[in-house]
Design a protein around this motif. Structure first.
Motif, PDB file in Angstrom:
ATOM      1  N   HIS A   1      22.811 -20.393  14.036  1.00 42.08           N
ATOM      2  CA  HIS A   1      23.344 -19.356  13.149  1.00 42.08           C
ATOM      3  C   HIS A   1      22.270 -18.449  12.556  1.00 42.08           C
ATOM      4  O   HIS A   1      22.586 -17.481  11.864  1.00 42.08           O
ATOM      5  CB  HIS A   1      24.156 -19.990  12.011  1.00 42.08           C
ATOM      6  CG  HIS A   1      23.342 -20.718  10.991  1.00 42.08           C
ATOM      7  ND1 HIS A   1      22.739 -21.927  11.256  1.00 42.08           N
ATOM      8  CD2 HIS A   1      23.017 -20.416   9.702  1.00 42.08           C
ATOM      9  CE1 HIS A   1      22.100 -22.346  10.181  1.00 42.08           C
ATOM     10  NE2 HIS A   1      22.228 -21.445   9.230  1.00 42.08           N
ATOM     11  N   LEU A   2      21.002 -18.746  12.845  1.00 36.20           N
ATOM     12  CA  LEU A   2      19.909 -17.903  12.366  1.00 36.20           C
ATOM     13  C   LEU A   2      18.975 -17.586  13.529  1.00 36.20           C
ATOM     14  O   LEU A   2      18.882 -18.344  14.502  1.00 36.20           O
ATOM     15  CB  LEU A   2      19.121 -18.615  11.261  1.00 36.20           C
ATOM     16  CG  LEU A   2      19.826 -18.818   9.920  1.00 36.20           C
ATOM     17  CD1 LEU A   2      18.979 -19.706   9.015  1.00 36.20           C
ATOM     18  CD2 LEU A   2      20.130 -17.486   9.237  1.00 36.20           C
ATOM     19  N   LYS A   3      18.255 -16.464  13.391  1.00 36.24           N
ATOM     20  CA  LYS A   3      17.305 -16.064  14.416  1.00 36.24           C
ATOM     21  C   LYS A   3      16.084 -15.440  13.746  1.00 36.24           C
ATOM     22  O   LYS A   3      16.117 -15.084  12.561  1.00 36.24           O
ATOM     23  CB  LYS A   3      17.934 -15.063  15.378  1.00 36.24           C
ATOM     24  CG  LYS A   3      18.323 -13.751  14.751  1.00 36.24           C
ATOM     25  CD  LYS A   3      19.007 -12.834  15.748  1.00 36.24           C
ATOM     26  CE  LYS A   3      19.289 -11.458  15.150  1.00 36.24           C
ATOM     27  NZ  LYS A   3      20.101 -11.517  13.929  1.00 36.24           N
ATOM     28  N   ALA A   4      15.006 -15.317  14.501  1.00 31.36           N
ATOM     29  CA  ALA A   4      13.804 -14.682  13.976  1.00 31.36           C
ATOM     30  C   ALA A   4      14.144 -13.269  13.504  1.00 31.36           C
ATOM     31  O   ALA A   4      14.859 -12.525  14.180  1.00 31.36           O
ATOM     32  CB  ALA A   4      12.725 -14.647  15.050  1.00 31.36           C
ATOM     33  N   GLY A   5      13.644 -12.928  12.328  1.00 28.59           N
ATOM     34  CA  GLY A   5      13.914 -11.614  11.755  1.00 28.59           C
ATOM     35  C   GLY A   5      14.979 -11.623  10.682  1.00 28.59           C
ATOM     36  O   GLY A   5      15.083 -10.667   9.904  1.00 28.59           O
ATOM     37  N   ASP A   6      15.779 -12.682  10.627  1.00 32.50           N
ATOM     38  CA  ASP A   6      16.796 -12.783   9.573  1.00 32.50           C
ATOM     39  C   ASP A   6      16.118 -13.001   8.221  1.00 32.50           C
ATOM     40  O   ASP A   6      15.199 -13.819   8.088  1.00 32.50           O
ATOM     41  CB  ASP A   6      17.749 -13.950   9.843  1.00 32.50           C
ATOM     42  CG  ASP A   6      18.737 -13.657  10.956  1.00 32.50           C
ATOM     43  OD1 ASP A   6      18.902 -12.477  11.308  1.00 32.50           O
ATOM     44  OD2 ASP A   6      19.348 -14.617  11.465  1.00 32.50           O
ATOM     45  N   ARG A   7      16.582 -12.273   7.229  1.00 30.63           N
ATOM     46  CA  ARG A   7      16.088 -12.467   5.859  1.00 30.63           C
ATOM     47  C   ARG A   7      16.989 -13.489   5.166  1.00 30.63           C
ATOM     48  O   ARG A   7      18.215 -13.412   5.301  1.00 30.63           O
ATOM     49  CB  ARG A   7      16.081 -11.125   5.115  1.00 30.63           C
ATOM     50  CG  ARG A   7      15.084 -10.143   5.731  1.00 30.63           C
ATOM     51  CD  ARG A   7      15.214  -8.717   5.214  1.00 30.63           C
ATOM     52  NE  ARG A   7      16.600  -8.300   5.232  1.00 30.63           N
ATOM     53  CZ  ARG A   7      17.357  -8.144   4.146  1.00 30.63           C
ATOM     54  NH1 ARG A   7      16.849  -8.365   2.938  1.00 30.63           N
ATOM     55  NH2 ARG A   7      18.593  -7.767   4.245  1.00 30.63           N
ATOM     56  N   VAL A   8      16.400 -14.415   4.440  1.00 29.33           N
ATOM     57  CA  VAL A   8      17.168 -15.546   3.907  1.00 29.33           C
ATOM     58  C   VAL A   8      16.773 -15.886   2.476  1.00 29.33           C
ATOM     59  O   VAL A   8      15.657 -15.617   2.035  1.00 29.33           O
ATOM     60  CB  VAL A   8      16.988 -16.813   4.787  1.00 29.33           C
ATOM     61  CG1 VAL A   8      17.668 -16.648   6.137  1.00 29.33           C
ATOM     62  CG2 VAL A   8      15.504 -17.152   4.963  1.00 29.33           C
ATOM     63  N   ALA A   9      17.739 -16.464   1.777  1.00 34.49           N
ATOM     64  CA  ALA A   9      17.500 -17.152   0.508  1.00 34.49           C
ATOM     65  C   ALA A   9      17.556 -18.642   0.799  1.00 34.49           C
ATOM     66  O   ALA A   9      18.450 -19.108   1.518  1.00 34.49           O
ATOM     67  CB  ALA A   9      18.561 -16.773  -0.523  1.00 34.49           C
ATOM     68  N   LEU A  10      16.617 -19.393   0.234  1.00 36.96           N
ATOM     69  CA  LEU A  10      16.519 -20.816   0.530  1.00 36.96           C
ATOM     70  C   LEU A  10      17.016 -21.626  -0.657  1.00 36.96           C
ATOM     71  O   LEU A  10      16.499 -21.505  -1.764  1.00 36.96           O
ATOM     72  CB  LEU A  10      15.073 -21.219   0.826  1.00 36.96           C
ATOM     73  CG  LEU A  10      14.456 -20.786   2.161  1.00 36.96           C
ATOM     74  CD1 LEU A  10      14.247 -19.275   2.222  1.00 36.96           C
ATOM     75  CD2 LEU A  10      13.116 -21.496   2.381  1.00 36.96           C
ATOM     76  N   GLU A  11      18.026 -22.453  -0.417  1.00 39.68           N
ATOM     77  CA  GLU A  11      18.442 -23.412  -1.438  1.00 39.68           C
ATOM     78  C   GLU A  11      17.457 -24.570  -1.396  1.00 39.68           C
ATOM     79  O   GLU A  11      17.277 -25.197  -0.342  1.00 39.68           O
ATOM     80  CB  GLU A  11      19.871 -23.893  -1.180  1.00 39.68           C
ATOM     81  CG  GLU A  11      20.381 -24.803  -2.268  1.00 39.68           C
ATOM     82  CD  GLU A  11      21.891 -25.086  -2.181  1.00 39.68           C
ATOM     83  OE1 GLU A  11      22.328 -26.071  -2.817  1.00 39.68           O
ATOM     84  OE2 GLU A  11      22.626 -24.348  -1.495  1.00 39.68           O
ATOM     85  N   PRO A  12      16.804 -24.900  -2.517  1.00 35.38           N
ATOM     86  CA  PRO A  12      15.616 -25.756  -2.466  1.00 35.38           C
ATOM     87  C   PRO A  12      15.833 -27.256  -2.417  1.00 35.38           C
ATOM     88  O   PRO A  12      14.863 -27.996  -2.323  1.00 35.38           O
ATOM     89  CB  PRO A  12      14.877 -25.379  -3.756  1.00 35.38           C
ATOM     90  CG  PRO A  12      15.952 -24.934  -4.687  1.00 35.38           C
ATOM     91  CD  PRO A  12      16.985 -24.267  -3.837  1.00 35.38           C
ATOM     92  N   GLY A  13      17.072 -27.730  -2.474  1.00 31.00           N
ATOM     93  CA  GLY A  13      17.292 -29.171  -2.541  1.00 31.00           C
ATOM     94  C   GLY A  13      17.992 -29.728  -1.318  1.00 31.00           C
ATOM     95  O   GLY A  13      19.133 -29.359  -1.019  1.00 31.00           O
ATOM     96  N   LYS A  14      17.331 -30.627  -0.603  1.00 29.72           N
ATOM     97  CA  LYS A  14      17.933 -31.306   0.544  1.00 29.72           C
ATOM     98  C   LYS A  14      18.437 -32.663   0.092  1.00 29.72           C
ATOM     99  O   LYS A  14      17.680 -33.481  -0.442  1.00 29.72           O
ATOM    100  CB  LYS A  14      16.911 -31.467   1.666  1.00 29.72           C
ATOM    101  CG  LYS A  14      17.456 -32.184   2.891  1.00 29.72           C
ATOM    102  CD  LYS A  14      16.381 -32.345   3.959  1.00 29.72           C
ATOM    103  CE  LYS A  14      16.906 -33.114   5.161  1.00 29.72           C
ATOM    104  NZ  LYS A  14      15.878 -33.301   6.206  1.00 29.72           N
ATOM    105  N   THR A  15      19.731 -32.918   0.288  1.00 25.24           N
ATOM    106  CA  THR A  15      20.335 -34.167  -0.184  1.00 25.24           C
ATOM    107  C   THR A  15      20.575 -35.129   0.976  1.00 25.24           C
ATOM    108  O   THR A  15      20.443 -34.762   2.148  1.00 25.24           O
ATOM    109  CB  THR A  15      21.660 -33.881  -0.910  1.00 25.24           C
ATOM    110  OG1 THR A  15      22.547 -33.176  -0.032  1.00 25.24           O
ATOM    111  CG2 THR A  15      21.405 -33.017  -2.140  1.00 25.24           C
TER     112      THR A  15
END
Length: 347
Positions: free
Chosen positions: A81-95
């Motif tokens: 669902h993502l590719k190089a060049g996509d701008r993203v916001a990162l949710e910082p918590g991995k559960t």
């Protein structure tokens, strides 16, 4: 991508330095993100000043920062669902994904969460990070990576509004006009709350609240806050209070200004971790208390609100520092707390 990256590290209490570290390699379900902006959070400042928050103690060297926005440069083999060049916001918590809280959708309460800049997990004051692709949310063209970095604190504001059952026709009061108070005010307005008033003792922050859409402000340094809320609500009190200041006085004021049957959402942490409340009055009013720990299922909603122009996230940014000036950024944020609403590191 093979190479080295610059990483800002906390080398001691109140001390920042730099290390060259290997650029991480994304796993099958991860993406490699070139970071562009990382917000400075109050928790970063607290770790910087004291080396600990509760039982979480920093072991040096330690990387701060958990509010990132950037651009995907590589994707793992299992990411579609993502590719190089996509701008993203990162949710910082991995559960963990399998405990009681994760299975019932309350993943923010997962006891095994791995969260950026929460010891012993390093944060992201650095050039690159490999992160779980499911926690990287694509930004529409109208949302910058600066705004992407600020989706994290905005998510707290939306979670507070949702916990409080915010809806049209209500009158709400937000106690505190720091970053979290301001994003909470904007979240409440975007969800249709009719009138949102903001309380603080710093006039410049109250002016920022008005600039960002508050219906009115009250300076607690020179006004009786409870009396003023009573005047604004024709003696009824407000339907919803969100306490973001983390102070004994504001917590007590919240109970006094609340209408009977109202909801109070506690967001701010007090320095001592404890408050004394007039519970007899709370019982007489049959108030509902809600609390907030981070957020859950909020990022898509928050990004959409910014994309639609319902939230002016850029408006909370008062200071931007390059990564090379991270020491200055931290020191300035502490020494100018009354002036800095939101400081951001530009990577």
């Amino acid at each position: 991508m093979v190479g080295m990256m610059k990483t800002a590290v906390m080398t001691g209490i109140g001390k920042m330095g730099f290390e060259e570290r290997k650029i991480p390699v994304p796993k099958e379900n991860e993406v490699l993100v070139k970071l562009e902006y990382v917000g400075i959070c109050g928790s970063d400042l607290h770790y910087y000043e004291t080396g600990a928050i509760g039982s979480k103690k920093v072991q040096f060297p330690f990387v701060l920062g958990h509010e990132p926005g950037g651009v995907v440069v590589e994707v793992g083999s299992g990411v579609t669902h993502l590719k190089a060049g996509d701008r993203v916001a990162l949710e910082p918590g991995k559960t963990c994904g399998h405990c009681e809280f994760c299975r019932t959708g309350r993943y923010n309460l997962c006891p095994d969460v791995v969260f950026f800049a929460t010891p012993p997990v390093d944060g992201v004051f650095q050039e690159y990070v490999a992160h779980e692709a499911a926690l990287c949310f694509k930004l529409p063209d109208s949302v910058s990576t600066l705004e992407g970095a600020l989706i994290e604190p905005l998510a707290v504001g939306f979670h507070a509004a949702i916990q409080g059952g915010a809806h049209m026709g209500q009158t709400a009061v937000v106690m505190g006009s720091g970053c979290i108070g301001l994003v909470t005010m904007m979240a409440l307005k975007s969800m249709g709350v009719s009138r949102v008033y903001v309380v603080d003792v710093l006039e410049n922050r109250l002016q920022k609240a008005l600039e960002l859409g508050a219906d009115g402000v009250i300076n607690g340094a020179n006004a009786d806050v409870v009396e003023e809320v009573g005047r604004l609500t024709q003696g009824m009190g407000c339907d919803l209070v969100v306490e973001t200041a983390g102070a004994q006085a504001t917590a007590v004021q919240a109970i006094h200004m609340a209408k009977k049957g109202a909801v109070i959402v506690m967001v701010g942490y007090t320095k001592s971790g404890e408050v004394t409340l007039p519970m007899s009055l709370a019982l007489d009013k049959e108030l509902t208390f809600q609390t907030v720990f981070r957020y859950r299922h909020i990022y898509p909603m928050a990004i959409d609100a910014v994309a639609r122009g319902a939230i002016n996230l850029k408006g909370i940014v008062t200071d931007i520092f390059p990564l090379e000036e991270v020491q200055k950024a931290m020191d300035y944020s502490i020494s100018h707390k009354a002036d800095v609403v939101k400081a951001v590191i530009k990577i």
